[in-house]
Design a protein around this motif. Sequence first.
Motif, PDB file in Angstrom:
ATOM      1  N   ARG A   1     -23.798 -39.557   8.099  1.00  0.00           N
ATOM      2  CA  ARG A   1     -23.227 -38.984   9.320  1.00  0.00           C
ATOM      3  C   ARG A   1     -22.290 -40.012   9.946  1.00  0.00           C
ATOM      4  O   ARG A   1     -22.591 -41.210   9.982  1.00  0.00           O
ATOM      5  CB  ARG A   1     -24.391 -38.662  10.265  1.00  0.00           C
ATOM      6  N   GLY A   2     -21.146 -39.539  10.422  1.00  0.00           N
ATOM      7  CA  GLY A   2     -20.200 -40.413  11.096  1.00  0.00           C
ATOM      8  C   GLY A   2     -19.245 -41.133  10.168  1.00  0.00           C
ATOM      9  O   GLY A   2     -18.411 -41.909  10.616  1.00  0.00           O
ATOM     10  N   GLN A   3     -19.358 -40.894   8.879  1.00  0.00           N
ATOM     11  CA  GLN A   3     -18.473 -41.545   7.908  1.00  0.00           C
ATOM     12  C   GLN A   3     -17.628 -40.481   7.216  1.00  0.00           C
ATOM     13  O   GLN A   3     -18.105 -39.393   6.919  1.00  0.00           O
ATOM     14  CB  GLN A   3     -19.290 -42.298   6.863  1.00  0.00           C
ATOM     15  N   MET A   4     -16.361 -40.805   6.975  1.00  0.00           N
ATOM     16  CA  MET A   4     -15.479 -39.921   6.219  1.00  0.00           C
ATOM     17  C   MET A   4     -15.095 -40.631   4.928  1.00  0.00           C
ATOM     18  O   MET A   4     -14.978 -41.855   4.905  1.00  0.00           O
ATOM     19  CB  MET A   4     -14.221 -39.586   7.027  1.00  0.00           C
ATOM     20  N   VAL A   5     -14.904 -39.853   3.876  1.00  0.00           N
ATOM     21  CA  VAL A   5     -14.476 -40.395   2.584  1.00  0.00           C
ATOM     22  C   VAL A   5     -13.316 -39.553   2.061  1.00  0.00           C
ATOM     23  O   VAL A   5     -13.134 -38.410   2.464  1.00  0.00           O
ATOM     24  CB  VAL A   5     -15.634 -40.410   1.555  1.00  0.00           C
ATOM     25  N   SER A   6     -12.550 -40.142   1.151  1.00  0.00           N
ATOM     26  CA  SER A   6     -11.424 -39.406   0.572  1.00  0.00           C
ATOM     27  C   SER A   6     -11.847 -38.710  -0.722  1.00  0.00           C
ATOM     28  O   SER A   6     -12.870 -39.051  -1.326  1.00  0.00           O
ATOM     29  CB  SER A   6     -10.263 -40.364   0.274  1.00  0.00           C
ATOM     30  N   TYR A   7     -11.036 -37.766  -1.138  1.00  0.00           N
ATOM     31  CA  TYR A   7     -11.275 -37.071  -2.403  1.00  0.00           C
ATOM     32  C   TYR A   7     -11.275 -38.067  -3.554  1.00  0.00           C
ATOM     33  O   TYR A   7     -12.104 -37.987  -4.456  1.00  0.00           O
ATOM     34  CB  TYR A   7     -10.207 -35.994  -2.630  1.00  0.00           C
TER      35      TYR A   7
ATOM     36  N   LYS B   1     -13.994 -28.136  11.047  1.00  0.00           N
ATOM     37  CA  LYS B   1     -14.107 -29.475  10.457  1.00  0.00           C
ATOM     38  C   LYS B   1     -13.970 -30.529  11.547  1.00  0.00           C
ATOM     39  O   LYS B   1     -14.770 -31.472  11.620  1.00  0.00           O
ATOM     40  CB  LYS B   1     -13.037 -29.662   9.377  1.00  0.00           C
ATOM     41  N   ARG B   2     -12.976 -30.363  12.420  1.00  0.00           N
ATOM     42  CA  ARG B   2     -12.773 -31.307  13.518  1.00  0.00           C
ATOM     43  C   ARG B   2     -14.006 -31.335  14.432  1.00  0.00           C
ATOM     44  O   ARG B   2     -14.484 -32.404  14.805  1.00  0.00           O
ATOM     45  CB  ARG B   2     -11.524 -30.955  14.325  1.00  0.00           C
ATOM     46  N   TYR B   3     -14.533 -30.166  14.770  1.00  0.00           N
ATOM     47  CA  TYR B   3     -15.723 -30.089  15.627  1.00  0.00           C
ATOM     48  C   TYR B   3     -16.883 -30.886  15.009  1.00  0.00           C
ATOM     49  O   TYR B   3     -17.543 -31.670  15.691  1.00  0.00           O
ATOM     50  CB  TYR B   3     -16.148 -28.629  15.857  1.00  0.00           C
ATOM     51  N   LEU B   4     -17.135 -30.669  13.718  1.00  0.00           N
ATOM     52  CA  LEU B   4     -18.250 -31.343  13.048  1.00  0.00           C
ATOM     53  C   LEU B   4     -18.049 -32.854  13.035  1.00  0.00           C
ATOM     54  O   LEU B   4     -18.982 -33.620  13.316  1.00  0.00           O
ATOM     55  CB  LEU B   4     -18.421 -30.803  11.630  1.00  0.00           C
ATOM     56  N   LEU B   5     -16.842 -33.293  12.714  1.00  0.00           N
ATOM     57  CA  LEU B   5     -16.570 -34.735  12.662  1.00  0.00           C
ATOM     58  C   LEU B   5     -16.619 -35.367  14.046  1.00  0.00           C
ATOM     59  O   LEU B   5     -17.071 -36.508  14.200  1.00  0.00           O
ATOM     60  CB  LEU B   5     -15.228 -34.990  11.964  1.00  0.00           C
ATOM     61  N   GLU B   6     -16.172 -34.649  15.071  1.00  0.00           N
ATOM     62  CA  GLU B   6     -16.305 -35.148  16.447  1.00  0.00           C
ATOM     63  C   GLU B   6     -17.778 -35.242  16.836  1.00  0.00           C
ATOM     64  O   GLU B   6     -18.207 -36.227  17.436  1.00  0.00           O
ATOM     65  CB  GLU B   6     -15.562 -34.227  17.424  1.00  0.00           C
ATOM     66  N   ARG B   7     -18.546 -34.218  16.485  1.00  0.00           N
ATOM     67  CA  ARG B   7     -19.980 -34.174  16.814  1.00  0.00           C
ATOM     68  C   ARG B   7     -20.688 -35.379  16.186  1.00  0.00           C
ATOM     69  O   ARG B   7     -21.620 -35.930  16.763  1.00  0.00           O
ATOM     70  CB  ARG B   7     -20.565 -32.861  16.289  1.00  0.00           C
ATOM     71  N   GLU B   8     -20.240 -35.782  14.991  1.00  0.00           N
ATOM     72  CA  GLU B   8     -20.863 -36.899  14.275  1.00  0.00           C
ATOM     73  C   GLU B   8     -20.317 -38.252  14.701  1.00  0.00           C
ATOM     74  O   GLU B   8     -20.782 -39.288  14.234  1.00  0.00           O
ATOM     75  CB  GLU B   8     -20.654 -36.721  12.768  1.00  0.00           C
ATOM     76  N   GLY B   9     -19.286 -38.266  15.551  1.00  0.00           N
ATOM     77  CA  GLY B   9     -18.698 -39.517  15.993  1.00  0.00           C
ATOM     78  C   GLY B   9     -17.705 -40.112  15.022  1.00  0.00           C
ATOM     79  O   GLY B   9     -17.274 -41.248  15.187  1.00  0.00           O
ATOM     80  N   ALA B  10     -17.302 -39.343  14.009  1.00  0.00           N
ATOM     81  CA  ALA B  10     -16.322 -39.842  13.037  1.00  0.00           C
ATOM     82  C   ALA B  10     -14.901 -39.721  13.566  1.00  0.00           C
ATOM     83  O   ALA B  10     -14.012 -40.446  13.135  1.00  0.00           O
ATOM     84  CB  ALA B  10     -16.442 -39.075  11.715  1.00  0.00           C
ATOM     85  N   LEU B  11     -14.691 -38.798  14.504  1.00  0.00           N
ATOM     86  CA  LEU B  11     -13.390 -38.600  15.146  1.00  0.00           C
ATOM     87  C   LEU B  11     -13.589 -38.610  16.651  1.00  0.00           C
ATOM     88  O   LEU B  11     -14.605 -38.105  17.144  1.00  0.00           O
ATOM     89  CB  LEU B  11     -12.787 -37.239  14.771  1.00  0.00           C
TER      90      LEU B  11
END
Length: 162
Positions: A88-94, A145-155
């Motif tokens: 949670r809170g981390q993003m990765v690339s393809y 997608k933005r909502y989920l990433l904001e919720r997780e603190g990634a954005l």
Amino acid sequence: MATRTETCLAGPLALTIHWQGDEVASLSLDWSKGKTRRLATEAGEAVQAALERYVAGEETDWPALPWRLEGLSDFARRVLAELARVPRGQMVSYGWLAAKAGRPKAARAVGRVMARNPFPMLVPCHRVVGADGTLTGFGPGLDMKRYLLEREGALAPKPTQG
């Protein structure tokens, strides 16, 4: 083989569990507006509780479910297994995910796996972004997608206009 669905609702999110016999064939993620909660199993109740924790911004341990993996290639299974480890809170690339799955030049193939991810949220395809960090392709839409990433603190939340 009997099929049935259960729908979990929490805040703006709806997560529908599609059962085939005693296995989860897939999950569907959508906005909750107009949806009705419908739970019939202990597993559905456990997903409901986890979704409520997620929406509340709490650390969420999703319940182990009996996945129906029939029809997924070995590569897709490896990609989904690696993706399930992304915290949670981390993003990765393809490309990063392709390399972790043992095929570093297969970023486009990873994109196809993400587009067909049968288990969104529990296998968090919303955490996969373009190499430059742009939000790309997500079945329920980029707003979700933005909502989920904001919720997780990634954005950081988008500033409101006004």
